[in-house]
Each structure stands twice: as C-alpha cells, then as structure tokens.
Design an enzyme around this catalytic site. Sequence first.
Site: not given
Length: 333
Positions: A204, A228
């Site tokens: 994050d 991804d």
Amino acid sequence: MAYEVTLIPGDGIGPEITDAACRVIDATGVEIDWRRAEAGEAVMAHYGTPLPDNVLESIRGTRIALKGPITTPVGSGFRSVNVALRKTLDLYVNLRPAISIPGVKSRYEDIDLVVVRENTEDLYAGVEHMVGDDAAESIKIITRKASERVTRFAFEYARREGRKKVTAVHKANILKYSDGLFLEAAGDVAKKYTDIEFEDRIVDNMCMQLVQKPELYDVLVLPNLYGDIVSDLCAGLVGGLGMAPGANIGDEMAVFEPVHGSAPKYAGKNKANPTATILSAVLMLGHLGEAEAAARVFEAVRAVIGEGRQVTYDLGGDAGTSDMAAAIIEKLA
Ligand code: NAD
C-alpha cells in the site's frame, strides 16, 4: 536463418495490433517465420477450449511467441487463457518495463521503472471454492522456490541492464506466512547480489510512493496479484495501457504480449494504439539477441510519438492502428 515465432493474434483488438507489430518487425530486416496459432473466443466453439493443444505445441516448438490479448469472461465462462499459458509453460516471470516516451501526455516525463511480477502462483493460482451458498474462499499460495527464482531473475536483469536497486513489495506485516515467506526468500537471494541495493516496501505504501516519488525506484519484484495491480499503476505513470509492453519468461520459453486487454469496444475499428504490442516485440527482439534491431524500433516509436502526427486517439491524434504502424516503418527505412 529465420527465427520461428508463434503468433497468437488473440481477441478484440488483438489481430489489428499484432498485425501492426509483425509488419514493424518484418521491416527491420530480422527474418521471422511467423507460425500463426489461434486461441481465445474465436476457437472456443470449434475446439471446446480457448487454448487448444496445438497452440501449446507450437510455443513448445518455437520457444518464442508474440501474443495479442485474449478476452476472459468475468465470473462465469472459461478460465483465463493467459493464466493457463503462463502456468502450463512455467513462464514464471512477468516482465513489465514502464519507461516514459517524450510526447505522451502523462503526469511525469522521466519514469524508468521495471516491474518483475511472479507469474505462476499467489491468489492467481485460482484455487477457490464456495463454502456453502454465502461464502467463498480463495487460497493464496506462495512457495520459496517461486519466490526465489523470480527474485533471482530481478537481480540478474538489474545486473544485465545496469540497474542499481531491487525493491521487494509485499504485505508481510499482515500476511505473515505467505508474504512473510516471499520476503524472506527475496532477502536470501539478495545476499548473493551485493553489487545491487535491496530494500522492501509494503504494497500500500509502495502504491502511494510510486505516485508521489517514482524516481526513488528502479526494479520492483512482487508476488503475482500485487504485481498485476502495481504494473497497471506504473503503466498509468507513463501514459496508460496503450504504452505498456510485457513479457512472460521461463527457463525454456517466452511469450511477449502487451499489458492491456482485448478492449472489445475498439475491435475491428482500426483505433487501438499498437505501441504496447510493438514494444513487446522490441523486448522479443532483445530476447532473440537482436539488440540493434530492437533499439532501431524503439527509436522509431519514440520519433513517431514525439512528432505527434501519426498517433492514435489515446495519444491525442486521429491516426488508425495501421497508419501509426506505417509511420513507424517509414522511420525504420
Ligand atoms: P482493456 O485493457 O482491454 O481496456 C481497458 C481500457 O484501456 C479501455 O478503456 C480500453 O479502451 C483502453 N485500451 C486498452 N488497450 C488499448 C490500446 N491498445 N489502445 C487504446 N486504448 C486501449 O481492459 P478490460 O476492459 O478490463 O479487459 C477487456 C478484456 O481483456 C477482458 O476480457 C480481460 O479479461 C482481457 N484481458 C486480457 C489480457 C491478456 O490477454 N493478457 C490482459 C488484460 C485483460
């Protein structure tokens, strides 16, 4: 002697953008014997599978493929051909460079990042099931072997390309076993590459940092799902999916394909940007040892985009896919 390469045109915009890329590659003078193999929606009815055996056999034979995107239905329908291809052929690395090209409108002008994504396991293994009617469970698989080999690739790549730093990205503060193992394995591999800096970031925080201070990063290595997502973020930093090339690489074989999908709304309209596929073919030329031809194509792409005349809608122009390819070919002459 000509190189044999499996060509998978794919679905949606795939046939148009792969055709553009093949024409550009052929114009370099590097001789390629394109072995066309159909996969995806178009062959589903005929073969009962979107990934017929003859496609896998062709790639096993040529060891190299250039592939257009393939549609994956959401929720129901067939499983992803892309995931199946990567797993079946053990293409354990997904390499996604994100490099700024002058003339492309984006928030930054000097992005130079390489995402090395693990390509065979994690939640992407698709091991999931319903638990009763109202709950579902997906299993996140991380192994030491897969984590080590993808990290080794990241360091070897960094060394070969003269890059300075590898950052491992994870969520090991919460997923102490799975991401903890990935981080431990990455750290163990890093000890053997003392010439290259190693650090880690929680995913994050990594996303925020990439938006705020992308210049601090160089090569990123990530488990499959974070890779991804973060690679699309990096594509956004250099002007969007139309600009983002990719390669799926194993010890024996490699499949080169753009990061983006089949963009069905533009299929057959000669509108899609062929750059990501052409740059994937540039990675392929490099992989084949044709560094000079690869550099020439990259420079031709830069020149056409820099001039801004023969470019597709997403780059602010109104050229068609085939016009942009023709302009790139003209620069190669
Ligand atoms: P997408 O990448 O096809 O499209 C997302 C957005 O980007 C759309 O607005 C599209 O118009 C634009 N875009 C994509 N490529 C472009 C290009 N070359 N030029 C100009 N604009 C472009 O993503 P999606 O809509 O989420 O997915 C469509 C299908 O593709 C889905 O079935 C998905 O599963 C599949 N997909 C396949 C691959 C692959 O084969 N490797 C990768 C991603 C998605």
